[in-house]
Design a protein around this motif. Structure first.
Motif, mmCIF file in Angstrom:
data_model
loop_
_atom_site.group_PDB
_atom_site.id
_atom_site.type_symbol
_atom_site.label_atom_id
_atom_site.label_comp_id
_atom_site.label_asym_id
_atom_site.label_seq_id
_atom_site.Cartn_x
_atom_site.Cartn_y
_atom_site.Cartn_z
ATOM 1 N N ARG A 220 0.723 -1.300 -0.054
ATOM 2 C CA ARG A 220 -0.046 -0.068 -0.059
ATOM 3 C C ARG A 220 0.820 1.242 0.015
ATOM 4 O O ARG A 220 0.580 2.414 -0.819
ATOM 5 N N LEU A 221 1.927 1.246 0.732
ATOM 6 C CA LEU A 221 2.612 2.284 0.745
ATOM 7 C C LEU A 221 3.602 2.544 -0.592
ATOM 8 O O LEU A 221 3.697 3.630 -1.101
ATOM 9 N N GLY A 222 4.079 1.159 -1.119
ATOM 10 C CA GLY A 222 4.716 1.390 -2.242
ATOM 11 C C GLY A 222 3.901 1.886 -3.390
ATOM 12 O O GLY A 222 4.407 2.673 -4.229
ATOM 13 N N ALA A 223 2.597 1.427 -3.506
ATOM 14 C CA ALA A 223 1.679 1.686 -4.400
ATOM 15 C C ALA A 223 1.368 3.230 -4.543
ATOM 16 O O ALA A 223 1.357 4.044 -5.707
ATOM 17 N N ARG A 224 1.363 4.040 -3.425
ATOM 18 C CA ARG A 224 1.272 5.428 -3.298
ATOM 19 C C ARG A 224 2.463 5.849 -3.810
ATOM 20 O O ARG A 224 2.439 7.038 -4.578
ATOM 21 N N MET A 225 3.492 5.602 -3.722
ATOM 22 C CA MET A 225 4.813 6.060 -4.169
ATOM 23 C C MET A 225 4.903 6.112 -5.760
ATOM 24 O O MET A 225 5.245 7.043 -6.282
ATOM 25 N N VAL A 226 4.261 4.824 -6.424
ATOM 26 C CA VAL A 226 4.051 4.685 -7.802
ATOM 27 C C VAL A 226 3.387 5.903 -8.192
ATOM 28 O O VAL A 226 3.862 6.582 -9.258
ATOM 29 N N LEU A 227 2.332 6.278 -7.730
ATOM 30 C CA LEU A 227 1.356 7.521 -8.377
ATOM 31 C C LEU A 227 1.918 8.788 -8.058
ATOM 32 O O LEU A 227 1.715 9.908 -8.923
ATOM 33 N N THR A 228 2.583 8.878 -7.113
ATOM 34 C CA THR A 228 3.295 10.261 -6.340
ATOM 35 C C THR A 228 4.516 10.612 -7.198
ATOM 36 O O THR A 228 4.857 11.733 -7.472
ATOM 37 N N LYS A 229 5.561 9.680 -7.343
ATOM 38 C CA LYS A 229 6.890 9.745 -7.918
ATOM 39 C C LYS A 229 7.003 9.386 -9.289
ATOM 40 O O LYS A 229 7.735 9.792 -9.827
ATOM 41 N N GLY A 230 6.223 8.547 -9.578
ATOM 42 C CA GLY A 230 6.034 7.906 -11.110
ATOM 43 C C GLY A 230 7.366 7.244 -11.519
ATOM 44 O O GLY A 230 8.147 6.679 -10.846
ATOM 45 N N GLN A 231 7.589 7.819 -12.714
ATOM 46 C CA GLN A 231 8.811 7.347 -13.323
ATOM 47 C C GLN A 231 10.335 7.566 -12.539
ATOM 48 O O GLN A 231 11.087 6.483 -12.913
ATOM 49 N N LYS A 232 10.309 8.795 -12.073
ATOM 50 C CA LYS A 232 11.567 9.233 -11.259
ATOM 51 C C LYS A 232 11.995 8.007 -10.307
ATOM 52 O O LYS A 232 13.158 7.782 -10.178
ATOM 53 N N MET A 233 10.901 7.355 -10.004
ATOM 54 C CA MET A 233 11.277 6.182 -8.512
ATOM 55 C C MET A 233 11.139 5.057 -9.470
ATOM 56 O O MET A 233 12.329 4.190 -9.226
ATOM 57 N N ILE A 234 10.358 4.635 -10.387
ATOM 58 C CA ILE A 234 10.213 3.463 -10.675
ATOM 59 C C ILE A 234 11.309 2.968 -11.626
ATOM 60 O O ILE A 234 11.755 1.914 -11.570
ATOM 61 N N ARG A 235 11.872 3.673 -12.406
ATOM 62 C CA ARG A 235 13.146 3.295 -13.360
ATOM 63 C C ARG A 235 14.183 2.966 -12.792
ATOM 64 O O ARG A 235 14.724 1.946 -13.015
ATOM 65 N N PRO A 236 14.840 3.805 -11.835
ATOM 66 C CA PRO A 236 16.096 3.345 -11.094
ATOM 67 C C PRO A 236 15.524 1.898 -10.183
ATOM 68 O O PRO A 236 16.661 1.176 -9.760
ATOM 69 N N MET A 237 14.452 1.838 -9.503
ATOM 70 C CA MET A 237 14.051 0.732 -8.605
ATOM 71 C C MET A 237 14.062 -0.546 -9.464
ATOM 72 O O MET A 237 14.671 -1.517 -9.241
ATOM 73 N N VAL A 238 13.765 -0.227 -10.727
ATOM 74 C CA VAL A 238 13.443 -1.903 -11.722
ATOM 75 C C VAL A 238 14.923 -2.113 -12.136
ATOM 76 O O VAL A 238 15.251 -3.203 -12.011
ATOM 77 N N VAL A 239 15.953 -0.975 -12.290
ATOM 78 C CA VAL A 239 17.099 -1.498 -12.783
ATOM 79 C C VAL A 239 17.917 -1.946 -11.602
ATOM 80 O O VAL A 239 18.739 -3.162 -11.860
ATOM 81 N N ALA A 240 17.845 -1.392 -10.403
ATOM 82 C CA ALA A 240 18.393 -2.114 -9.207
ATOM 83 C C ALA A 240 17.906 -3.585 -8.916
ATOM 84 O O ALA A 240 18.829 -4.210 -8.633
ATOM 85 N N VAL A 241 16.569 -3.640 -8.875
ATOM 86 C CA VAL A 241 16.096 -4.879 -8.649
ATOM 87 C C VAL A 241 16.419 -5.938 -9.336
ATOM 88 O O VAL A 241 16.883 -6.962 -9.393
ATOM 89 N N SER A 242 16.698 -5.495 -10.988
ATOM 90 C CA SER A 242 17.028 -6.305 -11.769
ATOM 91 C C SER A 242 18.519 -6.938 -11.874
ATOM 92 O O SER A 242 19.018 -8.195 -11.742
ATOM 93 N N VAL A 243 19.316 -5.813 -11.312
ATOM 94 C CA VAL A 243 20.721 -6.350 -11.289
ATOM 95 C C VAL A 243 20.500 -7.336 -9.964
ATOM 96 O O VAL A 243 21.550 -8.353 -9.878
ATOM 97 N N VAL A 244 20.191 -6.940 -8.654
ATOM 98 C CA VAL A 244 20.156 -7.784 -7.706
ATOM 99 C C VAL A 244 19.475 -9.186 -8.053
ATOM 100 O O VAL A 244 19.963 -10.429 -7.494
ATOM 101 N N MET A 245 18.597 -9.070 -8.335
ATOM 102 C CA MET A 245 17.849 -10.618 -8.796
ATOM 103 C C MET A 245 18.630 -11.478 -9.757
ATOM 104 O O MET A 245 18.807 -12.705 -9.515
ATOM 105 N N SER A 246 19.212 -10.681 -10.664
ATOM 106 C CA SER A 246 20.307 -11.484 -11.783
ATOM 107 C C SER A 246 21.436 -12.000 -10.895
ATOM 108 O O SER A 246 21.780 -13.301 -11.211
ATOM 109 N N CYS A 247 21.732 -11.448 -10.053
ATOM 110 C CA CYS A 247 23.086 -11.749 -9.365
ATOM 111 C C CYS A 247 22.660 -12.829 -8.347
ATOM 112 O O CYS A 247 23.417 -13.862 -8.097
ATOM 113 N N LYS A 248 21.370 -12.699 -7.693
ATOM 114 C CA LYS A 248 21.107 -13.881 -6.795
ATOM 115 C C LYS A 248 20.921 -15.231 -7.682
ATOM 116 O O LYS A 248 21.209 -16.377 -7.228
#
Length: 266
Positions: A220-248
């Motif tokens: 619920r907290l994250g969903a609110r951030m998606v609508l308030t921060k939008g692309q500025k937050m989602i893009r770097p988060m997707v990149v960071a999570v993709s790197v961590v997920m791949s390494c794991k």
């Protein structure tokens, strides 16, 4: 199984771990990379950990979906076909994984997730605004719903990123809108997979519900951030999570070889 498989204080820790996982997952996907290892570290056997984590994930994806629907970002009437194909695909995937080896997919998946991260990193204007749709209703439902749903039921890691990428590239959605719609399909495929874990009697219910509550709040907290921060937050988060997920995933597949190489060269 007895709910006291973990100590009460561990239950509290798992709640907060799930809260964090739900927050991350609602923005960029990959929450399972946090919650599943936590269950395994708590001493839950692998089969029960996977099943219980699926129940936990339901809490987060439902919370985010509910928020986006109530805010009018997602119209469920427009998503009926996508939801139906996603559910069918996830059920088929959950059935097949019980009779097939997923070794090949485990080897290829890190490369696919790295490609997603690079795609978001190298295309800074991706999902900045809505664009022309490339696939109409039924073709998209089969590809973006059925195929990704099948993958989520069959294996799972990174499914949220695949849903979001499909909405951006094939439906022309902006990144925030794509992320919102991805959570609805993610909830659908989670539900389809969970049904078979329940039938198999693998779910540890108290653990699952406690962690689902944590994920519900975090998402619920994250969903609110998606609508308030939008692309500025989602893009770097997707990149960071993709790197961590791949390494794991690479470590999970080749941990022994990595340790052997390090012992020889360090």
């Amino acid at each position: 199984m007895d709910w006291l498989i973990v100590a009460p204080w561990v239950l509290v820790v798992l709640f907060f771990v799930a809260l964090f996982a739900g927050f991350i997952d609602s923005i960029a996907g990959g929450g399972g990379l946090i919650s599943l290892p936590a269950l395994l570290a708590a001493g839950v056997p692998p089969a029960q950990a996977i099943a219980t984590n699926k129940l936990s994930s339901i809490g987060g994806s439902f919370s985010a979906s509910l928020y986006f629907v109530r805010r009018g970002v997602v119209d469920l009437n427009d998503q009926k076909l996508n939801i139906a194909c996603t559910f069918i695909g996830s059920v088929i995937g959950a059935i097949l994984i019980q009779h097939m080896r997923a070794d090949m997919l485990r080897q290829v998946l890190p490369l696919l997730i790295i490609c997603i991260g690079l795609y978001f990193l190298l295309t800074p204007r991706l999902g900045e605004s809505d664009r022309a749709r490339r696939l109409n209703a039924l073709p998209y439902a089969l590809v973006g719903g059925g195929c990704v749903g099948f993958y989520d039921g069959f294996f799972g890691p990174g499914a949220g990123s695949f849903y979001a990428l499909a909405f951006v590239t094939l439906c022309g959605f902006n990144l925030a809108k794509a992320t919102a719609h991805a959570k609805v399909l993610n909830f659908t495929s989670n539900l389809g997979g969970l049904i078979f874990f329940i039938l198999g009697g693998k779910v540890i219910w108290v653990l699952g519900f406690v962690m689902a509550a944590g994920q519900f709040i975090g998402a619920r907290l994250g969903a609110r951030m998606v609508l308030t921060k939008g692309q500025k937050m989602i893009r770097p988060m997707v990149v960071a999570v993709s790197v961590v997920m791949s390494c794991k995933l690479i470590y999970d597949n080749h941990g022994a070889e990595i340790h052997q190489w390090l012992s020889l060269h360090l």
